[in-house]
Design an enzyme around this catalytic site. Structure first.
Site, PDB file in Angstrom:
ATOM      1  N   SER A 189       0.781  -1.240   0.000  1.00 41.89           N
ATOM      2  CA  SER A 189       0.000   0.000   0.000  1.00 41.89           C
ATOM      3  C   SER A 189       0.815   1.294   0.000  1.00 41.89           C
ATOM      4  CB  SER A 189      -0.929  -0.006   1.228  1.00 41.89           C
ATOM      5  OG  SER A 189      -0.166   0.122   2.420  1.00 41.89           O
ATOM      6  N   THR A 228      -8.440   2.683  -4.020  1.00 41.30           N
ATOM      7  CA  THR A 228      -7.937   4.010  -3.676  1.00 41.30           C
ATOM      8  C   THR A 228      -8.318   5.048  -4.724  1.00 41.30           C
ATOM      9  OG1 THR A 228      -5.857   5.255  -3.528  1.00 41.30           O
ATOM     10  CG2 THR A 228      -5.761   3.229  -4.764  1.00 41.30           C
ATOM     11  N   ASP A 229      -8.323   6.318  -4.318  1.00 38.56           N
ATOM     12  CA  ASP A 229      -8.575   7.399  -5.288  1.00 38.56           C
ATOM     13  C   ASP A 229      -7.363   7.631  -6.197  1.00 38.56           C
ATOM     14  OD1 ASP A 229      -6.825   8.546  -3.411  1.00 38.56           O
ATOM     15  OD2 ASP A 229      -8.046  10.341  -3.076  1.00 38.56           O
ATOM     16  N   GLU A 230      -6.203   7.023  -5.849  1.00 37.16           N
ATOM     17  CA  GLU A 230      -4.983   7.302  -6.625  1.00 37.16           C
ATOM     18  C   GLU A 230      -5.075   6.755  -8.044  1.00 37.16           C
ATOM     19  OE1 GLU A 230      -1.337   6.918  -4.442  1.00 37.16           O
ATOM     20  OE2 GLU A 230      -2.354   7.237  -2.535  1.00 37.16           O
ATOM     21  N   LYS A 247      -3.181  -1.101  -8.319  1.00 36.30           N
ATOM     22  CA  LYS A 247      -4.544  -1.051  -7.772  1.00 36.30           C
ATOM     23  C   LYS A 247      -5.547  -0.878  -8.919  1.00 36.30           C
ATOM     24  CE  LYS A 247      -5.816  -1.080  -4.027  1.00 36.30           C
ATOM     25  NZ  LYS A 247      -6.186  -2.195  -3.111  1.00 36.30           N
ATOM     26  N   ASN A 264       0.212  19.179   2.451  1.00 30.12           N
ATOM     27  CA  ASN A 264       1.041  18.406   3.381  1.00 30.12           C
ATOM     28  C   ASN A 264       1.648  19.281   4.475  1.00 30.12           C
ATOM     29  OD1 ASN A 264       0.501  16.134   1.874  1.00 30.12           O
ATOM     30  ND2 ASN A 264       2.389  16.267   0.678  1.00 30.12           N
ATOM     31  N   ASP A 321      11.885  15.746  -3.889  1.00 31.79           N
ATOM     32  CA  ASP A 321      10.512  15.307  -4.125  1.00 31.79           C
ATOM     33  C   ASP A 321      10.451  13.830  -4.511  1.00 31.79           C
ATOM     34  OD1 ASP A 321       7.819  15.660  -4.164  1.00 31.79           O
ATOM     35  OD2 ASP A 321       7.792  17.116  -5.804  1.00 31.79           O
ATOM     36  N   TYR A 342       2.256   1.684  -7.524  1.00 32.40           N
ATOM     37  CA  TYR A 342       1.182   1.342  -6.583  1.00 32.40           C
ATOM     38  C   TYR A 342      -0.182   1.576  -7.219  1.00 32.40           C
ATOM     39  CZ  TYR A 342      -2.292   2.133  -2.901  1.00 32.40           C
ATOM     40  OH  TYR A 342      -3.444   2.114  -2.147  1.00 32.40           O
TER      41      TYR A 342
HETATM   42  P1  NAD Z   1      -1.535  -1.796   5.118  1.00 33.44           P
HETATM   43  O1  NAD Z   1      -0.301  -1.741   4.299  1.00 33.44           O
HETATM   44  O2  NAD Z   1      -1.556  -1.139   6.459  1.00 33.44           O
HETATM   45  O3  NAD Z   1      -1.974  -3.317   5.359  1.00 33.44           O
HETATM   46  C1  NAD Z   1      -1.940  -4.280   4.346  1.00 33.44           C
HETATM   47  C2  NAD Z   1      -2.213  -5.642   4.975  1.00 33.44           C
HETATM   48  O4  NAD Z   1      -2.251  -6.629   3.923  1.00 33.44           O
HETATM   49  C3  NAD Z   1      -1.141  -6.090   5.965  1.00 33.44           C
HETATM   50  O5  NAD Z   1      -1.753  -6.657   7.103  1.00 33.44           O
HETATM   51  C4  NAD Z   1      -0.354  -7.150   5.181  1.00 33.44           C
HETATM   52  O6  NAD Z   1       0.253  -8.132   6.010  1.00 33.44           O
HETATM   53  C5  NAD Z   1      -1.442  -7.731   4.302  1.00 33.44           C
HETATM   54  N1  NAD Z   1      -0.896  -8.350   3.074  1.00 33.44           N
HETATM   55  C6  NAD Z   1       0.000  -7.816   2.194  1.00 33.44           C
HETATM   56  N2  NAD Z   1       0.274  -8.685   1.218  1.00 33.44           N
HETATM   57  C7  NAD Z   1      -0.481  -9.800   1.463  1.00 33.44           C
HETATM   58  C8  NAD Z   1      -0.639 -11.040   0.791  1.00 33.44           C
HETATM   59  N3  NAD Z   1       0.027 -11.329  -0.347  1.00 33.44           N
HETATM   60  N4  NAD Z   1      -1.502 -11.946   1.320  1.00 33.44           N
HETATM   61  C9  NAD Z   1      -2.193 -11.669   2.456  1.00 33.44           C
HETATM   62  N5  NAD Z   1      -2.051 -10.527   3.135  1.00 33.44           N
HETATM   63  C10 NAD Z   1      -1.220  -9.589   2.646  1.00 33.44           C
HETATM   64  O7  NAD Z   1      -2.691  -1.214   4.189  1.00 33.44           O
HETATM   65  P2  NAD Z   1      -3.920  -0.254   4.541  1.00 33.44           P
HETATM   66  O8  NAD Z   1      -3.453   1.146   4.587  1.00 33.44           O
HETATM   67  O9  NAD Z   1      -4.669  -0.833   5.691  1.00 33.44           O
HETATM   68  O10 NAD Z   1      -4.782  -0.424   3.209  1.00 33.44           O
HETATM   69  C11 NAD Z   1      -5.732  -1.494   3.075  1.00 33.44           C
HETATM   70  C12 NAD Z   1      -6.374  -1.398   1.703  1.00 33.44           C
HETATM   71  O11 NAD Z   1      -7.015  -0.130   1.557  1.00 33.44           O
HETATM   72  C13 NAD Z   1      -5.378  -1.504   0.544  1.00 33.44           C
HETATM   73  O12 NAD Z   1      -5.988  -2.291  -0.470  1.00 33.44           O
HETATM   74  C14 NAD Z   1      -5.188  -0.072   0.085  1.00 33.44           C
HETATM   75  O13 NAD Z   1      -4.887  -0.018  -1.296  1.00 33.44           O
HETATM   76  C15 NAD Z   1      -6.568   0.506   0.375  1.00 33.44           C
HETATM   77  N6  NAD Z   1      -6.590   1.972   0.655  1.00 33.44           N
HETATM   78  C16 NAD Z   1      -5.747   2.504   1.597  1.00 33.44           C
HETATM   79  C17 NAD Z   1      -5.804   3.875   1.867  1.00 33.44           C
HETATM   80  C18 NAD Z   1      -4.916   4.494   2.909  1.00 33.44           C
HETATM   81  O14 NAD Z   1      -4.910   5.734   3.041  1.00 33.44           O
HETATM   82  N7  NAD Z   1      -4.190   3.736   3.704  1.00 33.44           N
HETATM   83  C19 NAD Z   1      -6.717   4.683   1.171  1.00 33.44           C
HETATM   84  C20 NAD Z   1      -7.560   4.094   0.218  1.00 33.44           C
HETATM   85  C21 NAD Z   1      -7.506   2.729  -0.026  1.00 33.44           C
HETATM   86  P1  TYD Z   2       1.569   9.100   2.010  1.00 30.86           P
HETATM   87  O1  TYD Z   2       1.113   9.066   3.430  1.00 30.86           O
HETATM   88  O2  TYD Z   2       2.719   8.259   1.594  1.00 30.86           O
HETATM   89  O3  TYD Z   2       0.260   8.791   1.120  1.00 30.86           O
HETATM   90  P2  TYD Z   2       0.050   8.891  -0.504  1.00 30.86           P
HETATM   91  O4  TYD Z   2       1.345   9.076  -1.154  1.00 30.86           O
HETATM   92  O5  TYD Z   2      -0.543   7.557  -0.805  1.00 30.86           O
HETATM   93  O6  TYD Z   2      -0.884  10.036  -0.694  1.00 30.86           O
HETATM   94  O7  TYD Z   2       1.930  10.613   1.635  1.00 30.86           O
HETATM   95  C1  TYD Z   2       0.967  11.641   1.788  1.00 30.86           C
HETATM   96  C2  TYD Z   2       1.603  12.905   1.229  1.00 30.86           C
HETATM   97  O8  TYD Z   2       2.701  13.287   2.073  1.00 30.86           O
HETATM   98  C3  TYD Z   2       2.182  12.718  -0.157  1.00 30.86           C
HETATM   99  O9  TYD Z   2       1.970  13.915  -0.907  1.00 30.86           O
HETATM  100  C4  TYD Z   2       3.676  12.529   0.076  1.00 30.86           C
HETATM  101  C5  TYD Z   2       3.932  13.344   1.341  1.00 30.86           C
HETATM  102  N1  TYD Z   2       5.006  12.846   2.249  1.00 30.86           N
HETATM  103  C6  TYD Z   2       5.995  13.708   2.698  1.00 30.86           C
HETATM  104  O10 TYD Z   2       6.015  14.913   2.346  1.00 30.86           O
HETATM  105  N2  TYD Z   2       6.958  13.220   3.552  1.00 30.86           N
HETATM  106  C7  TYD Z   2       6.969  11.918   3.944  1.00 30.86           C
HETATM  107  O11 TYD Z   2       7.909  11.510   4.701  1.00 30.86           O
HETATM  108  C8  TYD Z   2       5.935  11.041   3.494  1.00 30.86           C
HETATM  109  C9  TYD Z   2       5.913   9.594   3.907  1.00 30.86           C
HETATM  110  C10 TYD Z   2       4.963  11.552   2.644  1.00 30.86           C
END
Ligand code: NAD
Ligand code: TYD
Length: 358
Positions: A86, A137-139, A166, A261, A294, A162
């Site tokens: 992720s 994700t919105d990405e 997705k 940020n 960056d 990434y």
């Molecule tokens: P995370 O990285 O915290 O957790 C990922 C989990 O998946 C971990 O527990 C890891 O052990 C498990 N995992 C990884 N590879 C695996 C595999 N091959 N088999 C089984 N388990 C596996 O992620 P998160 O931030 O909790 O995100 C969860 C989901 O939500 C992801 O699909 C991510 O794309 C989506 N998402 C996250 C965000 C965000 O801001 N974090 C926003 C939108 C969507």
């Molecule tokens: P991040 O939490 O990695 O989420 P995403 O890239 O999926 O949006 O980063 C959020 C924003 O913060 C992104 O614009 C990158 C920036 N960033 C920093 O400026 N410094 C850092 O150390 C990290 C991890 C992210």
């Protein structure tokens, strides 16, 4: 009793979701399949070991035999698919695992679901009330300029390994709905924050560094914008989609809460100064900010239009950013041991690789 297969339940959002789902649906069982990568932490679900409605399975979503076996054994009624690699920066450093888990892993789950659910009906039609919620994700929509929002109709334009992985998994999930009639629902959510987030992501990384008096690395000019949503609001949205969503539909989920940020970093610094006092020597935590090189291909702005899920399913965020960030900081301050346990040797190696001489 309904049984849900939840993947990635030991991660950040998954672990919040497991607790909320068990509390929300007293007649449901949750089977959590998680590989326990660096991001998966069983202590995120500490206390559930004795819960009869919860089962943990240590395994990989790419393991077809394991996943097929779980379907035969458990007869799942629903799948909520979180498991993924992720973190964008890790995907830039090494995309291979993202392709494997996010694309092949999703394919493996869809195949197991298709075999189990469609084979169970004589005419291979979908079983009523079954649901496959694909969490995305919105990405996948790419990067916005100063104005505009992502809607469910925005064309895909992923720009990091990434988001490309997705996007690929979203296309597969929708193709299984379109071709086989599998009851798939896709959600695309903005940036989450809250308890149990691994400190590679902006907010917990800044909280940890600011608390311990380390430099606060801000990429580029710090003016990239993200739309932040408290993790419990995301989980509420997913529970709503699971209960009331229409198979075949996509729902965008967002916080209506755009911040640069640098604003986020200032807020965290100021709240920690208020809560813990300034640093030894009397400087405030904003003095720790450094602007670093960056991220390659860094998306400038994300912003979600969440009108569809609000109007059709009645969900909207309930936690303001001011409340959510306070609760998040309080949680990290109250859980220093959790943070100490995840910033182990491999985290330090990661941190040095990513940030030293950046
Ligand atoms: P995370 O990285 O915290 O957790 C990922 C989990 O998946 C971990 O527990 C890891 O052990 C498990 N995992 C990884 N590879 C695996 C595999 N091959 N088999 C089984 N388990 C596996 O992620 P998160 O931030 O909790 O995100 C969860 C989901 O939500 C992801 O699909 C991510 O794309 C989506 N998402 C996250 C965000 C965000 O801001 N974090 C926003 C939108 C969507
Ligand atoms: P991040 O939490 O990695 O989420 P995403 O890239 O999926 O949006 O980063 C959020 C924003 O913060 C992104 O614009 C990158 C920036 N960033 C920093 O400026 N410094 C850092 O150390 C990290 C991890 C992210």
């Amino acid at each position: 009793m309904k049984t849900i297969l939840l993947t990635g339940g030991c991660g950040f959002i998954g672990s919040n979701f497991v607790r909320m789902a068990l509390a929300r649906f007293p007649d449901c069982r949750v089977v959590n399949l998680d590989k326990l990568t660096y991001a998966g932490n069983p202590t995120n679900l500490a206390g559930l070991e004795a819960e009869p409605r919860y089962r943990f399975v240590h395994g990989d979503i790419c393991d077809q035999a394991l996943v097929d076996g779980l379907f035969s054994e458990e007869g799942f009624d629903a799948v909520v698919h979180f498991a993924a690699e992720s973190h964008v920066d890790r995907s830039i450093e090494g995309p291979g695992e993202f392709i494997r888990t996010n694309i092949t892993g999703t394919f493996t789950l869809l195949e197991a679901t298709r075999r189990a659910w469609l084979a169970a009906t004589k005419d291979q039609s979908p079983i009523a009330n079954h649901r496959f919620v694909h969490v995305s994700t919105d990405e996948v929509y790419g990067s916005l300029g100063d104005t505009g929002h992502f809607t469910e109709e925005t064309p895909y334009d992923p720009r990091s390994p990434y988001s490309a992985s997705k996007a690929s998994s979203d296309h597969l999930a929708r193709a299984y709905q379109h071709t086989y009639g599998l009851p798939v629902l896709v959600t695309n959510c903005s940036n989450n924050y809250g308890p149990y987030q691994f400190p590679e992501k902006l907010i917990p990384l800044i909280i940890n560094n600011a608390y311990t008096g380390k430099e606060l690395p801000v990429y580029g000019d710090g003016k990239n914008v993200r739309d932040w949503l408290f993790v419990e609001d995301h989980c509420e949205a997913l529970l709503t989609v699971l209960e009331k969503g229409t198979p075949g539909e996509t729902y965008n989920i967002g916080g209506n809460n755009e911040r640069q940020n640098i604003e986020i970093v200032h807020t965290v610094c100021d709240l920690l100064d208020q809560r813990c006092g300034t640093l030894p020597g009397g400087q405030d935590r904003r003095s720790l900010i450094i602007f670093v090189k960056d991220r390659p291909g860094h998306d400038r702005r994300y912003a979600i239009d969440a009108a569809k899920i609000r109007d059709e399913l009645g969900w909207k965020p309930t936690v303001t950013f001011e409340e959510g960030i306070r609760r998040t900081i309080d949680w990290y301050l109250a859980n220093e041991e959790w943070m100490a346990s995840v910033v182990d040797g491999s985290y330090r190696e990661y941190y040095n690789r990513m940030y030293t001489q950046r």
